[in-house]
Design a protein around this motif. Structure first.
Motif, PDB file in Angstrom:
ATOM      1  N   ASP A 211       0.861  -1.186   0.000  1.00 27.49           N
ATOM      2  CA  ASP A 211       0.000   0.000   0.000  1.00 27.49           C
ATOM      3  C   ASP A 211       0.893   1.230   0.000  1.00 27.49           C
ATOM      4  O   ASP A 211       1.601   1.481   0.975  1.00 27.49           O
ATOM      5  CB  ASP A 211      -0.886  -0.025   1.251  1.00 27.49           C
ATOM      6  N   ASN A 212       0.866   1.989  -1.090  1.00 29.52           N
ATOM      7  CA  ASN A 212       1.655   3.228  -1.098  1.00 29.52           C
ATOM      8  C   ASN A 212       0.750   4.445  -1.272  1.00 29.52           C
ATOM      9  O   ASN A 212       1.194   5.500  -1.723  1.00 29.52           O
ATOM     10  CB  ASN A 212       2.755   3.177  -2.168  1.00 29.52           C
ATOM     11  N   ILE A 254      -5.185  -2.846  -4.393  1.00 27.53           N
ATOM     12  CA  ILE A 254      -5.335  -1.387  -4.360  1.00 27.53           C
ATOM     13  C   ILE A 254      -5.489  -0.865  -5.777  1.00 27.53           C
ATOM     14  O   ILE A 254      -4.751  -1.256  -6.689  1.00 27.53           O
ATOM     15  CB  ILE A 254      -4.140  -0.745  -3.638  1.00 27.53           C
ATOM     16  N   HIS A 255      -6.482   0.006  -5.943  1.00 31.74           N
ATOM     17  CA  HIS A 255      -6.696   0.656  -7.236  1.00 31.74           C
ATOM     18  C   HIS A 255      -7.111   2.083  -6.925  1.00 31.74           C
ATOM     19  O   HIS A 255      -8.134   2.301  -6.271  1.00 31.74           O
ATOM     20  CB  HIS A 255      -7.782  -0.085  -8.024  1.00 31.74           C
ATOM     21  N   LYS A 281      -9.587   4.987   1.558  1.00 32.13           N
ATOM     22  CA  LYS A 281      -8.187   5.094   2.017  1.00 32.13           C
ATOM     23  C   LYS A 281      -8.081   5.245   3.527  1.00 32.13           C
ATOM     24  O   LYS A 281      -6.998   5.188   4.092  1.00 32.13           O
ATOM     25  CB  LYS A 281      -7.464   6.222   1.294  1.00 32.13           C
ATOM     26  N   ASN A 282      -9.234   5.481   4.192  1.00 38.25           N
ATOM     27  CA  ASN A 282      -9.238   5.518   5.658  1.00 38.25           C
ATOM     28  C   ASN A 282      -9.582   4.155   6.262  1.00 38.25           C
ATOM     29  O   ASN A 282      -9.934   4.075   7.444  1.00 38.25           O
ATOM     30  CB  ASN A 282     -10.230   6.571   6.150  1.00 38.25           C
ATOM     31  N   ASP A 283      -9.538   3.121   5.451  1.00 39.29           N
ATOM     32  CA  ASP A 283      -9.811   1.747   5.885  1.00 39.29           C
ATOM     33  C   ASP A 283     -11.261   1.550   6.334  1.00 39.29           C
ATOM     34  O   ASP A 283     -11.554   0.698   7.173  1.00 39.29           O
ATOM     35  CB  ASP A 283      -8.869   1.313   7.021  1.00 39.29           C
ATOM     36  N   ILE A 284     -12.174   2.332   5.786  1.00 41.99           N
ATOM     37  CA  ILE A 284     -13.597   2.185   6.096  1.00 41.99           C
ATOM     38  C   ILE A 284     -14.255   1.423   4.948  1.00 41.99           C
ATOM     39  O   ILE A 284     -14.062   1.768   3.774  1.00 41.99           O
ATOM     40  CB  ILE A 284     -14.270   3.572   6.253  1.00 41.99           C
ATOM     41  N   ASP A 322     -11.091   1.161 -16.599  1.00 42.08           N
ATOM     42  CA  ASP A 322     -12.409   1.784 -16.709  1.00 42.08           C
ATOM     43  C   ASP A 322     -13.148   1.772 -15.373  1.00 42.08           C
ATOM     44  O   ASP A 322     -14.335   2.087 -15.325  1.00 42.08           O
ATOM     45  CB  ASP A 322     -13.271   1.029 -17.733  1.00 42.08           C
ATOM     46  N   GLU A 323     -12.479   1.340 -14.311  1.00 44.97           N
ATOM     47  CA  GLU A 323     -13.068   1.210 -12.973  1.00 44.97           C
ATOM     48  C   GLU A 323     -14.042   0.037 -12.875  1.00 44.97           C
ATOM     49  O   GLU A 323     -14.814  -0.068 -11.915  1.00 44.97           O
ATOM     50  CB  GLU A 323     -13.784   2.507 -12.522  1.00 44.97           C
TER      51      GLU A 323
END
Lengths: 343, 287
Positions: A211-212, A254-255, A281-284, A322-323
């Motif tokens: 995770d960066n 991660i995307h 990104k807040n792990d929710i 394209d998500e």
């Protein structure tokens, strides 16, 4: 989000009669496409994506998928007639290769010197195999020569993750639960994790990724049976534990700003109860396609469960440029992956 | 299934406006070239999954205890908008679920979830049993030992009323057998008046665990109750089954619960022809 805006416009145009060629068919009212997921991450479902002639191009478990630099979707299955099946995003077959990976389980793509490189975790061969994108062997990472492993078959690796500096991390998810840290030459630098009752230990360390998103690299590792995701520093120190009760998460992917995880079982772990978990990104947990609405009470996620019988046993997700999402499934009637189109 | 058209790549909206977008181009070969990709209008016919082809999952049940002394409270839920949950008690008139249900007597509940436009869920059923206020004092022995791998907590734990959890994956209460026949001998400390008995079994076809062929209840040389089971059909979900068996009403000092295992796993299963597992965690006797 250009794509979604475009689609919205397209629908409006059609409704307003702009499209004389009747782009969306005769009766928009007839549409009742299922939409799954929550909040910003909702999807329509294509169960037929990537279906092939099962005699010619069979699959057993569809274990993992990645998108390569050419935009192609690479599927890893443990069927030795064609361990690797490469599709375009529409699900049309481009090529297949691989007959020597009976335990093909983990698939990680890393770009090295401008080339797409694959790391295959084979849990029957008890080793990691590094190959070119077209299947030429580069290197093997065998069972580590450390005292914990008395026999090679105690080492049952499930996943790899490659750091920016080329270091390779292996999760021994079906074996002794160690996380093995190598440099790019294959020299073992560190071992952490393992079985135990401490928060730094694992029960089914099934998936691992780097995770960066914060600008600094950390490791995210699933403890699937514990319904937890554990964050470690690159030198193997536990940073924090993310509780996902009821979610048997397979591998973190991660995307963009988000984290996606196929969730093979839910609730108390009954068969055919899988869904997909998406964390910000807040792990929710913000969306659970196929599952219940993520609800936090006093900061604790309430236990997750399946609400619709769409997925059986999701084992990995791949998010394309394209998500859209591809869901590879374990033990699901030898079915090909499912594609989810973001709406 | 209704065909829908879904555009998946970046296109120039003006192209669409003049209606030149219905052509289906095979863009596969051009994917390598970003410039080509921009020019290419990819369009795919997709049979999106329709609501009426999707089945709801079984509702979630929360029960304070499936073995209860005074009453049990059951909470049911399925987190979907406009979902309707119906339940019956002992096969009676269906009720619309609106709030937790309180059960005062032994009962079987059947529960389904419905939502307009979707296929209803499969039926969940659950047996809830009122047990005597006082634990029945009895000595329980097994004529055959359980598998070394699944010894549970021994024969005596089959009548401790401490079990019956639905979370069978998270406990080790289960006694597992691969024998043809399992005899559970129950000696009541005081002669006990009985008319029924329940066996709590685990059914998990994925783990090669099946229901038996027959359960017989013996008192000395007389069979005082029995239940036979059909060849099991394929069942996707693992389940805890509490099997009620009526017994000849009477006062008993000794009973034998004889569980006759199936000869082999049915033909439709990957383990066809091999001996199935039988898992039991509790025998409950009630008046």
């Amino acid at each position: 989000m250009i794509r979604r805006k475009f689609i919205t416009d397209l629908s409006l145009m059609t409704l307003a009669g702009f499209a004389s060629n009747n782009l969306l068919g005769s009766n928009v009212e007839d549409y009742k496409d299922v939409i799954i997921g929550h909040n910003s991450h909702r999807y329509k479902v294509d169960l037929n994506w990537g279906a092939l002639d099962s005699k010619q191009f069979p699959v057993n478990d569809c274990h993992e998928m990645v998108q390569d630099s050419q935009g192609r979707i690479v599927l890893l299955t443990n069927h030795t007639q064609n361990n690797v099946i490469i599709y375009d995003k529409k699900g049309e077959l481009i090529e297949v290769w691989g007959t020597e990976y009976p335990g093909a389980h983990g698939l990680t793509l890393n770009v090295e010197d401008g080339q797409d490189i694959l790391y295959i975790a084979d849990n029957q061969r008890h080793e990691i195999i590094k190959t070119t994108i077209d299947g030429k062997l580069i290197k093997k990472f065998p069972c580590p020569d450390i005292k914990e492993y008395k026999e090679d078959n105690q080492y049952i690796p499930t996943e790899t993750a490659i750091a920016n500096n080329g270091d390779v991390y292996v999760a021994d998810g079906y074996g002794l639960q160690h996380i093995l840290h190598y440099n790019s030459d294959g020299q073992l630098l560190n071992v952490f994790g393992g079985r135990g009752d401490g928060p730094e230990h694992f029960d089914n360390a099934h998936g691992i990724c780097i995770d960066n998103r914060s600008g600094e690299e950390t490791l995210l590792i699933t403890a699937r049976t514990q319904n937890k995701l554990k964050r470690f520093s690159m030198d193997g120190q536990l940073i924090n534990v993310i509780d996902l009760p009821g979610a048997y998460i397979c591998r973190p992917v991660i995307h963009g700003d988000d984290l996606y995880m196929a969730t093979i079982w839910s609730g108390d772990g009954k068969p055919n109860t899988g869904f997909v978990s998406i964390l910000d990104k807040n792990d929710i947990l913000i969306s659970a396609p196929g599952g219940s609405t993520p609800t936090y009470t006093d900061g604790q996620l309430q236990s997750m469960y399946q609400t619709m019988k769409i997925f059986q046993h999701p084992h990995d997700v791949c998010i394309d440029d394209d998500e859209n999402l591809y869901v590879a499934q374990w033990n699901s009637g030898k079915s090909y992956p499912i594609k989810l189109y973001r709406v | 299934m209704i065909k829908s058209i879904y555009a998946i790549t970046i296109v120039i909206i003006a192209m669409t406006l003049i209606g030149c977008s219905t052509k289906k181009s095979a863009a596969t070969k051009e994917l390598n070239n970003p410039a080509e990709k921009l020019k290419t209008h990819q369009e795919v016919d997709i049979d999106f999954l329709q609501e009426n082809n999707v089945q709801l999952a079984k509702p979630q049940l929360m029960i304070d205890s499936i073995l209860f002394k005074k009453s049990a409270t059951i909470t049911i839920g399925l987190d979907l908008e406009d979902v309707i949950i119906r339940y019956t008690i002992n096969g009676g008139t269906p009720h619309l679920y609106s709030h937790p249900i309180q059960i005062m007597e032994t009962a079987v509940l059947t529960i389904t979830a419905e939502k307009s436009g979707y296929k209803s869920s499969a039926i969940s059923d659950i047996q809830i049993i009122k047990v005597p206020n006082k634990k029945i004092n009895a000595t329980v022995t097994l004529a055959q030992n359980p598998s070394e791998n699944y010894p549970g907590n021994g024969a005596q734990s089959l009548m401790d009323l401490e079990q019956g959890t639905l979370n069978f994956k998270e406990n080790n209460e289960w006694l597992g057998f691969q024998n043809d026949e399992i005899d559970v001998n129950i000696s009541f400390n005081d002669p006990t008046r009985l008319k029924s008995l329940y066996c709590s079994l685990l059914i998990d076809h994925g783990a090669w665990i099946f229901q038996p062929k027959e359960i017989q209840i013996w008192n000395k040389d007389q069979m005082v109750g029995n239940k036979t089971f059909l060849t099991p059909i394929k069942q996707m979900d693992a389940a805890l089954k509490i099997i009620p068996i009526d017994i000849l009403e009477g006062t008993y000092s000794d009973l034998i619960v004889r569980i006759i295992n199936r000869d082999s796993i049915p033909h439709w299963h990957p383990g066809a022809g091999t001996p199935p597992w039988l898992f039991i965690d509790e025998i409950i006797v009630t008046w």
